[in-house]
Design a protein around this motif. Structure first.
Motif, mmCIF file in Angstrom:
data_model
loop_
_atom_site.group_PDB
_atom_site.id
_atom_site.type_symbol
_atom_site.label_atom_id
_atom_site.label_comp_id
_atom_site.label_asym_id
_atom_site.label_seq_id
_atom_site.Cartn_x
_atom_site.Cartn_y
_atom_site.Cartn_z
ATOM 1 N N ALA A 1 0.836 -1.205 0.000
ATOM 2 C CA ALA A 1 0.000 0.000 0.000
ATOM 3 C C ALA A 1 0.869 1.252 0.000
ATOM 4 C CB ALA A 1 -0.931 -0.003 1.205
ATOM 5 N N ALA A 2 1.951 1.233 0.759
ATOM 6 C CA ALA A 2 2.850 2.392 0.798
ATOM 7 C C ALA A 2 3.458 2.651 -0.582
ATOM 8 C CB ALA A 2 3.950 2.171 1.835
ATOM 9 N N LEU A 3 3.714 1.582 -1.336
ATOM 10 C CA LEU A 3 4.299 1.709 -2.676
ATOM 11 C C LEU A 3 3.240 1.782 -3.775
ATOM 12 C CD1 LEU A 3 7.217 -0.872 -2.365
ATOM 13 C CD2 LEU A 3 7.338 1.627 -2.162
ATOM 14 N N LYS A 4 1.964 1.740 -3.406
ATOM 15 C CA LYS A 4 0.840 1.763 -4.357
ATOM 16 C C LYS A 4 0.997 0.697 -5.437
ATOM 17 C CE LYS A 4 -0.266 6.561 -3.563
ATOM 18 N NZ LYS A 4 -0.525 7.868 -4.098
ATOM 19 N N LYS A 5 1.301 -0.510 -4.996
ATOM 20 C CA LYS A 5 1.490 -1.625 -5.934
ATOM 21 C C LYS A 5 0.163 -2.081 -6.512
ATOM 22 C CE LYS A 5 5.894 -3.390 -4.888
ATOM 23 N NZ LYS A 5 6.739 -4.438 -5.299
ATOM 24 N N GLN A 6 0.257 -2.603 -7.722
ATOM 25 C CA GLN A 6 -0.910 -3.124 -8.415
ATOM 26 C C GLN A 6 -0.540 -4.456 -9.049
ATOM 27 O OE1 GLN A 6 -3.124 -0.326 -10.825
ATOM 28 N NE2 GLN A 6 -3.457 -1.890 -12.382
ATOM 29 N N PHE A 7 -1.444 -5.437 -8.881
ATOM 30 C CA PHE A 7 -1.224 -6.762 -9.443
ATOM 31 C C PHE A 7 -2.456 -7.137 -10.258
ATOM 32 C CE2 PHE A 7 0.935 -6.481 -5.373
ATOM 33 C CZ PHE A 7 2.243 -6.808 -5.725
ATOM 34 N N SER A 8 -2.229 -7.692 -11.438
ATOM 35 C CA SER A 8 -3.354 -8.126 -12.257
ATOM 36 C C SER A 8 -2.954 -9.366 -13.035
ATOM 37 C CB SER A 8 -3.802 -7.015 -13.205
ATOM 38 O OG SER A 8 -2.748 -6.652 -14.072
ATOM 39 N N GLY A 9 -3.958 -10.080 -13.493
ATOM 40 C CA GLY A 9 -3.673 -11.281 -14.263
ATOM 41 C C GLY A 9 -4.877 -12.172 -14.383
ATOM 42 N N HIS A 10 -4.608 -13.408 -14.751
ATOM 43 C CA HIS A 10 -5.620 -14.448 -14.896
ATOM 44 C C HIS A 10 -5.158 -15.661 -14.099
ATOM 45 C CE1 HIS A 10 -6.539 -12.016 -18.444
ATOM 46 N NE2 HIS A 10 -7.743 -12.543 -18.385
ATOM 47 N N VAL A 11 -6.119 -16.394 -13.560
ATOM 48 C CA VAL A 11 -5.820 -17.641 -12.875
ATOM 49 C C VAL A 11 -6.844 -18.679 -13.328
ATOM 50 C CG1 VAL A 11 -7.168 -16.996 -10.813
ATOM 51 C CG2 VAL A 11 -5.416 -18.755 -10.637
ATOM 52 N N GLU A 12 -6.376 -19.888 -13.582
ATOM 53 C CA GLU A 12 -7.267 -20.987 -13.961
ATOM 54 C C GLU A 12 -8.130 -21.364 -12.753
ATOM 55 O OE1 GLU A 12 -7.553 -22.415 -17.037
ATOM 56 O OE2 GLU A 12 -6.153 -20.852 -17.697
ATOM 57 N N LEU A 13 -9.420 -21.564 -12.974
ATOM 58 C CA LEU A 13 -10.313 -21.958 -11.880
ATOM 59 C C LEU A 13 -9.864 -23.263 -11.239
ATOM 60 C CD1 LEU A 13 -13.798 -21.020 -13.392
ATOM 61 C CD2 LEU A 13 -12.382 -19.693 -11.807
ATOM 62 N N GLU B 1 -10.256 -13.376 -14.185
ATOM 63 C CA GLU B 1 -9.420 -12.198 -14.409
ATOM 64 C C GLU B 1 -9.504 -11.352 -13.145
ATOM 65 O OE1 GLU B 1 -9.354 -8.205 -17.229
ATOM 66 O OE2 GLU B 1 -10.884 -9.735 -17.558
ATOM 67 N N PHE B 2 -8.388 -10.753 -12.747
ATOM 68 C CA PHE B 2 -8.403 -9.951 -11.524
ATOM 69 C C PHE B 2 -7.450 -8.772 -11.614
ATOM 70 C CE2 PHE B 2 -5.106 -13.090 -10.985
ATOM 71 C CZ PHE B 2 -4.057 -12.372 -10.425
ATOM 72 N N GLU B 3 -7.737 -7.792 -10.760
ATOM 73 C CA GLU B 3 -6.840 -6.653 -10.567
ATOM 74 C C GLU B 3 -6.919 -6.292 -9.089
ATOM 75 O OE1 GLU B 3 -6.546 -3.118 -13.287
ATOM 76 O OE2 GLU B 3 -7.478 -2.166 -11.536
ATOM 77 N N LEU B 4 -5.776 -6.177 -8.450
ATOM 78 C CA LEU B 4 -5.694 -5.828 -7.034
ATOM 79 C C LEU B 4 -4.785 -4.615 -6.889
ATOM 80 C CD1 LEU B 4 -5.117 -9.465 -5.711
ATOM 81 C CD2 LEU B 4 -7.277 -8.223 -5.734
ATOM 82 N N ARG B 5 -5.339 -3.511 -6.389
ATOM 83 C CA ARG B 5 -4.574 -2.281 -6.184
ATOM 84 C C ARG B 5 -4.433 -2.036 -4.681
ATOM 85 N NH1 ARG B 5 -8.647 -0.984 -9.321
ATOM 86 N NH2 ARG B 5 -9.529 0.450 -7.806
ATOM 87 N N PHE B 6 -3.208 -1.901 -4.230
ATOM 88 C CA PHE B 6 -2.943 -1.621 -2.818
ATOM 89 C C PHE B 6 -2.746 -0.123 -2.663
ATOM 90 C CE2 PHE B 6 -2.159 -6.036 -3.278
ATOM 91 C CZ PHE B 6 -2.350 -6.610 -2.040
ATOM 92 N N GLU B 7 -3.402 0.446 -1.659
ATOM 93 C CA GLU B 7 -3.298 1.891 -1.421
ATOM 94 C C GLU B 7 -3.602 2.194 0.034
ATOM 95 O OE1 GLU B 7 -7.611 3.419 -2.898
ATOM 96 O OE2 GLU B 7 -6.294 2.684 -4.498
ATOM 97 N N ARG B 8 -3.439 3.448 0.395
ATOM 98 C CA ARG B 8 -3.767 3.897 1.757
ATOM 99 C C ARG B 8 -4.946 4.850 1.677
ATOM 100 N NH1 ARG B 8 0.050 2.676 5.942
ATOM 101 N NH2 ARG B 8 1.941 1.891 4.989
ATOM 102 N N ASP B 9 -5.826 4.752 2.667
ATOM 103 C CA ASP B 9 -6.953 5.683 2.696
ATOM 104 C C ASP B 9 -6.563 6.940 3.464
ATOM 105 O OD1 ASP B 9 -7.141 5.028 5.402
ATOM 106 O OD2 ASP B 9 -8.998 3.878 5.191
ATOM 107 N N LEU C 1 -7.319 -13.924 -2.087
ATOM 108 C CA LEU C 1 -8.271 -12.818 -2.218
ATOM 109 C C LEU C 1 -9.203 -13.058 -3.402
ATOM 110 C CD1 LEU C 1 -5.878 -9.793 -1.612
ATOM 111 C CD2 LEU C 1 -7.481 -10.808 0.024
ATOM 112 N N VAL C 2 -8.652 -13.500 -4.508
ATOM 113 C CA VAL C 2 -9.430 -13.778 -5.710
ATOM 114 C C VAL C 2 -10.399 -14.942 -5.440
ATOM 115 C CG1 VAL C 2 -9.298 -14.566 -8.118
ATOM 116 C CG2 VAL C 2 -7.630 -12.900 -7.248
ATOM 117 N N GLU C 3 -9.879 -16.008 -4.857
ATOM 118 C CA GLU C 3 -10.697 -17.184 -4.586
ATOM 119 C C GLU C 3 -11.831 -16.866 -3.621
ATOM 120 O OE1 GLU C 3 -9.871 -21.878 -3.903
ATOM 121 O OE2 GLU C 3 -8.635 -20.519 -2.713
#
Length: 181
Positions: free
Chosen positions: A15-27, A45-53, A120-122
């Motif tokens: 979150a401090a680095l505002k990282k973002q991860f995205s991709g696909h995973v087989e069910l 398909e997923f996208e996960l963005r880490f941030e601070r509020d 998180l995706v699952e």
């Protein structure tokens, strides 16, 4: 799944680095979810963005999209469930922290300082599955009960009479007993 996607991340550091991860995973790679599906064909398909509020809490925002094959519990045929879930998570270490999160934020408890991205995706996909998966009534091959429809008028009158005097039968028995004596 992307080969560059780490299995575990530190959510506070990410979150401090505002990282973002995205991709696909087989069910099929999501073992808890796979056991709930009729078929494990397909992916998510997923996208996960880490941030601070604004209160410096670590947050995870993003989405999960997939189409899953489930068994309709009405007709026992295959059905497709399209999932397009929006994630709005607040990272917590102890359950008491969840009370301080805004109402629209779901807590995700992190143990040992790391979170597994695919968990998180699952979890999001599992939460999207209805308790009793069923086709829409007009799409289902099973005969749909119309229990919510009103009974015919003559049945309604009979039910109303019984509801008005539940002891009418007992009164009839008492009268019959009195006349025999």
């Amino acid at each position: 799944m992307s080969s560059r996607l780490p299995e575990f991340v530190d959510p506070w550091h990410s979150a401090a680095l505002k990282k973002q991860f995205s991709g696909h995973v087989e069910l099929a790679d999501l073992t808890r979810l796979a056991s709930m599906l009729e078929s494990v064909e397909g992916d998510a398909e997923f996208e996960l963005r880490f941030e601070r509020d604004d209160k410096r809490r670590s947050r995870i925002k993003g989405f999960v999209k997939s189409t899953m094959t489930l068994e309709c519990q009405r007709c026992l045929e295959s059905m497709q469930l399209a999932v397009d879930a929006i994630l709005n998570l607040g990272v917590i270490e102890v359950p008491e922290e969840a009370e301080r999160l805004p109402e629209d934020v779901e807590p995700v408890q992190v143990e040992e300082g790391l979170v597994r991205l695919l968990d998180l995706v699952e979890e999001e996909l599992i939460l999207a599955i209805p308790q009793v998966p069923m086709h829409e009534p007009n799409e289902c091959r099973a005969e749909v009960s119309h229990a919510d429809e009103a009974p015919p008028a003559e049945q309604q009158e009979s039910v109303t009479e019984q509801a008005e005097n539940p002891f009418a039968v007992l009164a009839g028995l008492k009268t019959k007993t009195d006349s025999e004596n």
